[in-house]
Design a protein around this motif. Sequence first.
Motif, PDB file in Angstrom:
ATOM      1  N   ILE A   1       8.588   2.387   5.784  1.00 18.61           N
ATOM      2  CA  ILE A   1       8.174   0.993   5.891  1.00 18.61           C
ATOM      3  C   ILE A   1       9.193   0.146   5.139  1.00 18.61           C
ATOM      4  N   ILE A   2       9.676  -0.917   5.767  1.00 14.25           N
ATOM      5  CA  ILE A   2      10.670  -1.800   5.178  1.00 14.25           C
ATOM      6  C   ILE A   2      10.011  -3.147   4.903  1.00 14.25           C
ATOM      7  N   HIS A   3       9.964  -3.545   3.641  1.00  5.97           N
ATOM      8  CA  HIS A   3       9.400  -4.844   3.272  1.00  5.97           C
ATOM      9  C   HIS A   3      10.555  -5.768   2.910  1.00  5.97           C
ATOM     10  N   LEU A   4      10.719  -6.829   3.701  1.00  7.31           N
ATOM     11  CA  LEU A   4      11.878  -7.720   3.576  1.00  7.31           C
ATOM     12  C   LEU A   4      11.645  -8.843   2.566  1.00  7.31           C
TER      13      LEU A   4
ATOM     14  N   MET B   1      10.051   0.967   1.329  1.00  7.68           N
ATOM     15  CA  MET B   1      11.356   0.490   0.889  1.00  7.68           C
ATOM     16  C   MET B   1      11.375  -1.039   0.875  1.00  7.68           C
ATOM     17  N   THR B   2      12.002  -1.612  -0.139  1.00 12.44           N
ATOM     18  CA  THR B   2      11.929  -3.055  -0.344  1.00 12.44           C
ATOM     19  C   THR B   2      13.291  -3.659  -0.691  1.00 12.44           C
ATOM     20  N   ILE B   3      13.396  -4.956  -0.458  1.00 12.49           N
ATOM     21  CA  ILE B   3      14.432  -5.788  -1.048  1.00 12.49           C
ATOM     22  C   ILE B   3      13.738  -7.027  -1.614  1.00 12.49           C
TER      23      ILE B   3
ATOM     24  N   PHE C   1       9.471  -1.372  -8.550  1.00 15.75           N
ATOM     25  CA  PHE C   1       9.975  -0.745  -7.333  1.00 15.75           C
ATOM     26  C   PHE C   1      11.314  -0.076  -7.613  1.00 15.75           C
ATOM     27  N   ASN C   2      11.346   1.233  -7.477  1.00 14.36           N
ATOM     28  CA  ASN C   2      12.555   2.017  -7.699  1.00 14.36           C
ATOM     29  C   ASN C   2      13.250   2.256  -6.371  1.00 14.36           C
ATOM     30  N   MET C   3      14.321   1.513  -6.141  1.00 15.46           N
ATOM     31  CA  MET C   3      15.073   1.646  -4.906  1.00 15.46           C
ATOM     32  C   MET C   3      16.387   2.387  -5.176  1.00 15.46           C
TER      33      MET C   3
END
Length: 540
Positions: free
Chosen positions: A280-283, A315-317, A334-336
């Motif tokens: 999952i990508i959270h923009l 997954m995030t930005i 959030f650990n990216m």
Amino acid sequence: MGLTFEVFLAATLLIYLSFTHFHFKSYDLALIKEKKSVKLHLAEILSTEDLNDVFITNLKLSSDQRTLTKSILTDTNYLSDFVNTSNFEIVHPHSFVSPNSIQDFTNISNINQAPNFPLNEITSEYNFWRIYPEQIHLSWTENEFEMRVTWVTYIYLAGRLVYRSLICDDGNGATNWTEIETSTISFDEGNNMIRIQYIHTGVMKNIKDNCIYEYMVGNSWFWSDFYSFHGITPSYSRNNSFKKGGARLIIIGDWGIGIIGTFTNALLKEDIENRQIDGIIHLGDLAYDLQEDEGKNGDKFLNMIQPIAAKVPYMTIPGNHESSKNFTHYSTRFNMPINNANEGKGWFYSYNLGKAHFIMMNLEQYYLSWLGECIEPHINWLIEDLKEAQLNRDIRPWIIFMSHRPFYCSTNSSNCFRDVKKIKLIEEILYENKIDLVLQAHVHNYERDSPVYNNTNLSGPNDTEHYYYSPKAPIYIVNGNAGNYEAHNDQFTKLKEEWFIYGTVDYGYSRLIVFNETHLHFEMYSSEKNQEVDYFWIIK
């Protein structure tokens, strides 16, 4: 002082247990709760008098799968002398659907710890000092074959993570448990008052993409539920394109904890239970805002997404709503993936999945003057990352760029005309490197545009409303409609640019599938209507 606290803690726990009628008995941590019905992961056990005669009725299981499920079940140690074994239910079932794997599994655990305490999900009304794990979420790391899990407690006890492969599509069954110690940091999430939480992080290694894994987190006393996930992880080198099939991602942006966000939450939960999703990508723009209400907004958001993010990498930005105190809440919670350029903050990074290279980039430095010094490192990293991606384009022909701030959109907001000039240099780089797709958020709606460069429609002669054939410029998508705190989405301008194709103010999210080297599919779902409202194909 330490001894006094330990004695106090032990005495308090004994009193707690006496009032809640739980036993100091060593039993399996997949807690059994007495019920009138008898269920295991959507499958009924019709007879439990003799485990050798146990069989499961489920039309989705083939005869071979039933045999395997039966063999798994007979290995379990669920039975206990204080449980009525003719009448029970596993209260926290797995639910993971994969076309290549068995769809219904049995929770098995041979992790016996004495004494064991009830799970937080079952006794939430007690919420014993919030000592149970919460805010559990998975994420990919900067290394191949790894999966990170992060969670929170509010009393410091050393964290533990146990995991194992449950089943693989090559026929291999469950493996032994691997237990690892985890790292823990303390974080004061409050603004006007001290609110200390303990953030625990552990990394599961040697993960295989053809296996289903199960895990749980906690400590020697207080444990989470069991969660399962598919072992899909990114690759970071040319020689490791091990995900030979497609990449399946959920794309979401501008999602908060308000009532509007519940529409998307409900549909997303249903989606991950019924279709395979790799990530999952959270923009950007999470929770609205993570730091608000002494950090409780962030807690509520992470607990809201836990049923999703504990099963699928999240997954995030960052977006503009994460910028408070130099993005402290975002970077801590959030650990990216990290790289040599992002200074361990994970604000921008890239990875390969299937036949595509994905770039996730924070563009807030172009809009916040105090981040101006970050522009040059970001640009240099992007240029070098794309150089490497171009060298590997024969095996990964797709390049997809993701950011919070939009390049093209169609509202009356300054986000869609004046501010776009600030990131013109990025657009030039994307065009020169023949980026296929740009996914954006920030504007609270969904919009799909033609291939665009320099505000010019570059549609090809064979393109149709839903099909793009070898586009000559990136296709731009606005995907910021998950459900923001303002309780409304942004309306479109009456006069549209030539490159505008479709837009909706419905709340929802999108699904991206890279099928192979030549076909990419994208679809947008309305969480209000519970249906698809837009789709398109890119065909090379």
